[in-house]
Design a protein around this motif. Structure first.
Motif, PDB file in Angstrom:
ATOM      1  N   ASP A   1       0.827  -1.210   0.000  1.00 55.08           N
ATOM      2  CA  ASP A   1       0.000   0.000   0.000  1.00 55.08           C
ATOM      3  C   ASP A   1       0.864   1.264   0.000  1.00 55.08           C
ATOM      4  O   ASP A   1       0.544   2.259  -0.658  1.00 55.08           O
ATOM      5  CB  ASP A   1      -0.928  -0.004   1.215  1.00 55.08           C
ATOM      6  CG  ASP A   1      -1.990  -1.099   1.130  1.00 55.08           C
ATOM      7  OD1 ASP A   1      -2.210  -1.619   0.014  1.00 55.08           O
ATOM      8  OD2 ASP A   1      -2.582  -1.432   2.179  1.00 55.08           O
ATOM      9  N   GLN A   2       1.972   1.220   0.727  1.00 54.37           N
ATOM     10  CA  GLN A   2       2.894   2.372   0.742  1.00 54.37           C
ATOM     11  C   GLN A   2       3.490   2.592  -0.644  1.00 54.37           C
ATOM     12  O   GLN A   2       3.625   3.732  -1.100  1.00 54.37           O
ATOM     13  CB  GLN A   2       4.001   2.130   1.768  1.00 54.37           C
ATOM     14  CG  GLN A   2       3.519   2.126   3.213  1.00 54.37           C
ATOM     15  CD  GLN A   2       4.577   1.631   4.179  1.00 54.37           C
ATOM     16  OE1 GLN A   2       5.738   1.435   3.813  1.00 54.37           O
ATOM     17  NE2 GLN A   2       4.183   1.412   5.427  1.00 54.37           N
ATOM     18  N   ALA A   3       3.844   1.483  -1.305  1.00 54.10           N
ATOM     19  CA  ALA A   3       4.409   1.587  -2.657  1.00 54.10           C
ATOM     20  C   ALA A   3       3.382   2.140  -3.640  1.00 54.10           C
ATOM     21  O   ALA A   3       3.697   2.973  -4.494  1.00 54.10           O
ATOM     22  CB  ALA A   3       4.909   0.218  -3.118  1.00 54.10           C
ATOM     23  N   ARG A   4       2.126   1.694  -3.514  1.00 59.82           N
ATOM     24  CA  ARG A   4       1.071   2.197  -4.404  1.00 59.82           C
ATOM     25  C   ARG A   4       0.797   3.680  -4.160  1.00 59.82           C
ATOM     26  O   ARG A   4       0.469   4.425  -5.095  1.00 59.82           O
ATOM     27  CB  ARG A   4      -0.206   1.367  -4.201  1.00 59.82           C
ATOM     28  CG  ARG A   4      -0.114  -0.032  -4.843  1.00 59.82           C
ATOM     29  CD  ARG A   4      -1.327  -0.884  -4.468  1.00 59.82           C
ATOM     30  NE  ARG A   4      -2.586  -0.256  -4.884  1.00 59.82           N
ATOM     31  CZ  ARG A   4      -3.092  -0.333  -6.111  1.00 59.82           C
ATOM     32  NH1 ARG A   4      -2.437  -1.021  -7.049  1.00 59.82           N
ATOM     33  NH2 ARG A   4      -4.237   0.238  -6.402  1.00 59.82           N
ATOM     34  N   LYS A   5       0.935   4.110  -2.917  1.00 62.84           N
ATOM     35  CA  LYS A   5       0.764   5.531  -2.609  1.00 62.84           C
ATOM     36  C   LYS A   5       1.838   6.366  -3.301  1.00 62.84           C
ATOM     37  O   LYS A   5       1.560   7.442  -3.838  1.00 62.84           O
ATOM     38  CB  LYS A   5       0.813   5.751  -1.100  1.00 62.84           C
ATOM     39  CG  LYS A   5       0.586   7.200  -0.691  1.00 62.84           C
ATOM     40  CD  LYS A   5       0.637   7.362   0.819  1.00 62.84           C
ATOM     41  CE  LYS A   5       0.442   8.835   1.207  1.00 62.84           C
ATOM     42  NZ  LYS A   5       0.532   9.026   2.680  1.00 62.84           N
ATOM     43  N   LEU A   6       3.081   5.855  -3.296  1.00 61.28           N
ATOM     44  CA  LEU A   6       4.162   6.556  -4.001  1.00 61.28           C
ATOM     45  C   LEU A   6       3.873   6.644  -5.498  1.00 61.28           C
ATOM     46  O   LEU A   6       4.101   7.681  -6.128  1.00 61.28           O
ATOM     47  CB  LEU A   6       5.493   5.837  -3.760  1.00 61.28           C
ATOM     48  CG  LEU A   6       6.085   5.954  -2.351  1.00 61.28           C
ATOM     49  CD1 LEU A   6       7.306   5.054  -2.213  1.00 61.28           C
ATOM     50  CD2 LEU A   6       6.466   7.397  -2.046  1.00 61.28           C
ATOM     51  N   LEU A   7       3.360   5.562  -6.053  1.00 64.35           N
ATOM     52  CA  LEU A   7       3.015   5.563  -7.474  1.00 64.35           C
ATOM     53  C   LEU A   7       1.944   6.613  -7.769  1.00 64.35           C
ATOM     54  O   LEU A   7       2.008   7.314  -8.785  1.00 64.35           O
ATOM     55  CB  LEU A   7       2.516   4.181  -7.893  1.00 64.35           C
ATOM     56  CG  LEU A   7       3.588   3.092  -8.047  1.00 64.35           C
ATOM     57  CD1 LEU A   7       2.938   1.726  -8.175  1.00 64.35           C
ATOM     58  CD2 LEU A   7       4.484   3.383  -9.246  1.00 64.35           C
ATOM     59  N   ALA A   8       0.970   6.714  -6.869  1.00 63.23           N
ATOM     60  CA  ALA A   8      -0.095   7.698  -7.054  1.00 63.23           C
ATOM     61  C   ALA A   8       0.446   9.122  -7.002  1.00 63.23           C
ATOM     62  O   ALA A   8      -0.127  10.041  -7.587  1.00 63.23           O
ATOM     63  CB  ALA A   8      -1.179   7.501  -5.993  1.00 63.23           C
TER      64      ALA A   8
END
Length: 281
Positions: A70-77
């Motif tokens: 989820d942290q990685a997906r937040k960075l992508l966003a």
């Protein structure tokens, strides 16, 4: 969509070849023939597929792996590449680990030298740094705590050098504040030692307040037969009551001979505000 559970991850059996068991949103566990189970996150960045490793199961639980996903997906966003951000974070941590207290102390001393500090100030600073570095010099500055700094201070107090201990604490604080400015630490641990040291009662030095004695001092200065610059400096200090360092660094542009006023700029005054001295005619 089938998702993983703790029971399912725990009971996954290895095969002759590595295989993947997906969770969702790009997270999967890679099961190797040697029984190791590794968390991976698959994502796309700039049109290319990339993988990010999170760790090994069971050292990293399913919930922890999902949190990292989820942290990685937040960075992508946010338009950031999780892999690049991890490398940058690691580089920052490595740099913090390499920056020792002793190296930062040396860098601060060099900064003072470039700023034109007097030889006596540099010598005193080097002496104070030496007392600290004997115990802390090889420590990564990011790992030093208030308790660590207290070690050399207590040694000085044990020898009855309470005032020196206070000066050493102040010098340590300067080094940590310099490190904060470099982005190497987040706070100054010496702040917590403010009330930990023993303060020696202040002994006020006697001052000349009798007009006749003051006059005698001024006549003695006027009759000084050493270096003329020394005599003039003493006379200026007696007229203005400014600090010796402010006199030593004085520039002609600060002195208004017509009005007999000398203005010391704030950047050189110890109290960080302009000082004014009136030159007696």
């Amino acid at each position: 969509m089938p998702v993983l559970s703790d029971v399912k991850v725990r009971t996954l059996k290895p095969k002759e070849k590595p295989f993947k068991q997906a969770d969702f949103d790009g997270l999967f566990v890679l099961v190797n023939p040697n029984v190791s189970k590794l968390w991976r996150f698959k994502y796309r960045w700039m049109g290319k597929e990339k993988l990010l490793s999170f760790g090994k199961y069971p050292d990293l639980s399913l919930k922890q792996a999902r949190d990292k996903r989820d942290q990685a997906r937040k960075l992508l966003a946010e338009g950031k590449d999780p892999s690049f951000e991890r490398k940058k974070e690691k580089a920052t941590k490595d740099a913090k680990h390499r920056e020792t207290f002793g190296r930062l102390a040396g860098a601060l001393l060099e900064k003072k030298r470039l700023e034109g500090k007097s030889a006596s100030t540099l010598a005193k600073t080097e002496w104070l740094h030496g007392l600290l570095c004997a115990d802390l010099g090889s420590y990564p500055i990011s790992q030093i705590t208030a308790r660590d700094v207290l070690v050399p201070l207590r040694k000085m107090e044990a020898r009855g050098r309470n005032e020196s201990a206070l000066r050493v604490r102040s010098a340590a604080g300067q080094i940590f504040r310099y490190a904060i400015a470099q982005g190497l630490v987040d706070n100054d641990p010496t702040f917590g030692l403010k009330d930990a040291l023993t303060r020696t009662p202040v002994k006020h030095r006697s001052a000349l307040i009798d007009p006749e004695k003051v006059g005698g001092l001024l006549r003695a200065i006027a009759g000084f037969d050493g270096q003329p610059t020394t005599r003039i400096a003493l006379q200026l200090l007696s007229m203005t009551a400014l600090r010796p360092g402010e006199l030593r660094m004085a520039e002609w542009s600060e002195i208004d001979l017509e009005k007999a006023i000398w203005t010391v700029p704030a950047h050189r005054a110890q109290n960080a505000s302009p000082s004014y001295g009136t030159l007696a005619r």
